[in-house]
Design an enzyme around this catalytic site. Structure first.
Site, PDB file in Angstrom:
ATOM      1  N   ASP A   1     -39.656 -16.158   0.620  1.00  0.00           N
ATOM      2  CA  ASP A   1     -40.842 -16.571   1.378  1.00  0.00           C
ATOM      3  C   ASP A   1     -41.184 -15.408   2.315  1.00  0.00           C
ATOM      4  O   ASP A   1     -40.446 -15.114   3.254  1.00  0.00           O
ATOM      5  CB  ASP A   1     -40.514 -17.848   2.161  1.00  0.00           C
ATOM      6  CG  ASP A   1     -41.729 -18.423   2.888  1.00  0.00           C
ATOM      7  OD1 ASP A   1     -42.597 -17.629   3.298  1.00  0.00           O
ATOM      8  OD2 ASP A   1     -41.790 -19.649   3.067  1.00  0.00           O
TER       9      ASP A   1
ATOM     10  N   LYS B   1     -51.186 -18.514   7.247  1.00  0.00           N
ATOM     11  CA  LYS B   1     -50.712 -17.756   8.388  1.00  0.00           C
ATOM     12  C   LYS B   1     -51.375 -16.371   8.423  1.00  0.00           C
ATOM     13  O   LYS B   1     -52.578 -16.289   8.562  1.00  0.00           O
ATOM     14  CB  LYS B   1     -49.180 -17.701   8.355  1.00  0.00           C
ATOM     15  CG  LYS B   1     -48.511 -19.048   7.999  1.00  0.00           C
ATOM     16  CD  LYS B   1     -48.696 -20.118   9.053  1.00  0.00           C
ATOM     17  CE  LYS B   1     -48.299 -21.520   8.599  1.00  0.00           C
ATOM     18  NZ  LYS B   1     -46.973 -21.691   8.018  1.00  0.00           N
TER      19      LYS B   1
END
Ligand SMILES: *Cc1c(COP(=O)(O)O)cnc(C)c1O
Length: 379
Positions: free
Chosen positions: A169, A194
Site C-alpha cells: 500500500d 489521499k
C-alpha cells in the site's frame, strides 16, 4: 522520463479528434456499435471508460508498472485483490495498518474462509509466518499511523523464494517518493482519495501490477463487481496528479520543519517521522524512498482524549478530520477516528494509544502552521 514530467504527461496525449490538450471527461454510460461487437474499444462504462482508461494508464506509468486499475475507493481496490484468493488461502500482513484494511480482512474476508496473520516490520517475521497456503504478504510503508518502514526489497526477496506475492500500500509515499514495483513488489495499492487526488474532493482507489494473468483476474472482478472509478472522479484524479510532484515536495518540506519543531517541544513525548535523523527508519527511508512524505504522528505528553480535544479546539488553521494527503493540513485522533475499527486491546498492543495524534501536513505556509501548533500546545 523523470517523475516530474510523468505526472504531467503519462498516459495522456492531446485528444485525437479535437486536439484537446486535457483528456476529455467522457460522461457516457454506453457507446454506439457499428455492428454487433464492432466498436472503438468501449462498450459500457462499467467495463471501460476512456477517461478512466487514461487515469489507469497514467497511474501504471507513474508506478513503473504495466497495468493500472482505478476503483471507487481504496477499499474497493483492496477488495478486488482479496477476491482473487480462495477459501483456505492465507495472508500475512503488518500489524500496523489502516484500520479499514484490518476490518476488511477480519470482518469481510475471514468469514469467507481466508486466514490472516499479523507480524511486525522485519522480513524474518514474514518468513516465519509464511505457511504452505500463504498467497500474499501485505504491507504498508510507511505504515498508518505509526510510520514504521518495512524493507520492501527484503520482504520481496522472502516472498519470491516462497512463491508468495507482495502487495504494498503506497498511499503515504506516492510514486513520487517510492516505487514498490521497482523494489520487487508484485502489486501496488493506493487510496487515491489521499495524495493522488490531493484536494480532499473525491474518494478513489487504484492498483498497479505487472503480472498479466493476475491483472486479468482483477479486471474481471472490477467489471463483475462494478466498484469502478467514475469518469468525473477519474478526471479529477488526473487533474490532481498534474501537481503531485510539486505538492509532495512542499508537503515534505513543511513536514520536516514541523517534525523538528515537535521533537523539541516540551509538551510532546514522541515524534514519528522518518525524515528525522533520530528516527530508527531514517537510513532505510534514505535507501528505499526519494522523500520522507508529509505524514507525522506524535504523542502528547500524558495525553488522553480530553487533552487531545483541548489541543484540537485551539487550532485555527489545522482541521480536525479523517483522511490525509490533501493540500490543507488535517489532524486526527487515530484511536477513535481512523483506527477505531481495530479492537482496543489490539490497538494498544500496536501502539495506537490514547496520547497518539496523526498530522497530515498540508502545503500552507509552514510558519503559519507552526504558530498554529505552538499556540494550541501552550497552556
Ligand atoms: C485511506 C486509506 C485506505 C482506504 O482508502 P479509501 O479511499 O478511504 O477507501 C487504504 N490504505 C491507506 C494507507 C489509507 O490511508
Amino acid at each position: 522520463m523523470k517523475i516530474k514530467t510523468k505526472v504531467i504527461h503519462a498516459g495522456q496525449e492531446p485528444d485525437k479528434s479535437t486536439g484537446a490538450v486535457i483528456p476529455p471527461l467522457y460522461l457516457t454510460s454506453t457507446y454506439r456499435q457499428e455492428a454487433v461487437s464492432v466498436h472503438k474499444g468501449f462498450e459500457y462504462s462499467r467495463t471501460g471508460n476512456p477517461t478512466r482508461k487514461v487515469l489507469e494508464d497514467c497511474l501504471a506509468e507513474l508506478e513503473g508498472g504495466k497495468f493500472g486499475l482505478a476503483f471507487s475507493s481504496g477499499m474497493a481496490a483492496e477488495h478486488a485483490v482479496l477476491s482473487t484468493l480462495r477459501p483456505g488461502d492465507h495472508v500475512v500482513a503488518c500489524r500496523d495498518m489502516y484500520g479499514g484494511t484490518y476490518r476488511l480482512f477480519e470482518d469481510v474476508f475471514k468469514p469467507f474462509g481466508l486466514e490472516f496473520s499479523y507480524v511486525g516490520y522485519e522480513a524474518e517475521e514474514f518468513e516465519q509466518a509464511a505457511k504452505d497456503n500463504t498467497r500474499l504478504f501485505w504491507i504498508e510503508s510507511p505504515t498508518n499511523p505509526l510510520m514504521h518502514l518495512v524493507d520492501i526489497t527484503a520482504v520481496a526477496r522472502t516472498a519470491g523464494k516462497k512463491n508468495i506475492k507482495l502487495v504494498v500500500d503506497n498511499t503515504f509515499a506516492t510514486p513520487c517518493f517510492q516505487q514498490p514495483l521497482n523494489l520487487g513488489a508484485d502489486l501496488v495499492v493506493h487510496s487515491t482519495t489521499k495524495y493522488i487526488g490531493g484536494h480532499s474532493d473525491l474518494i478513489g482507489g487504484a492498483l498497479v501490477l505487472n503480472d498479466g494473468e493476475w491483472y486479468e483476474k482483477i479486471r474481471f472482478i472490477q467489471n463483475a463487481v462494478g466498484a469502478i472509478a467514475g469518469a468525473f472522479d477519474s478526471w479529477l484524479m488526473l487533474r490532481g496528479i498534474k501537481t503531485l510532484a510539486i505538492r509532495m515536495k512542499q508537503h515534505e518540506e513543511n513536514a520536516m520543519r514541523i517534525a523538528a519543531f515537535l521533537e523539541d517541544h516540551a509538551m510532546i513525548s514522541s515524534v514519528y517521522y522518518p525524515g528525522l535523523p533520530s528516527n530508527p527508519y531514517y537510513k532505510l527511508a534514505r535507501r528505499q524512498m526519494d522523500g520522507f512524505g508529509g505524514m507525522i504522528s506524535f504523542k502528547l505528553k500524558d495525553g488522553d482524549l480530553a487533552a487531545a480535544n483541548r489541543f484540537f479546539k485551539k487550532l485555527h488553521i489545522i482541521t480536525l478530520a479523517e483522511s490525509l494527503g490533501g493540500v490543507e493540513s488535517l489532524i486526527n485522533y487515530p484511536a477513535v477516528m481512523t483506527h477505531g475499527s481495530i479492537p482496543e486491546q489490539q490497538r494498544i498492543s500496536i501502539g495506537i494509544t490514547k496520547d497518539l495524534i496523526r498530522l497530515s501536513v498540508g502545503i500552507e505556509d509552514v510558519e503559519d502552521l507552526i504558530i498554529d501548533l505552538s499556540e494550541a500546545l501552550s497552556l
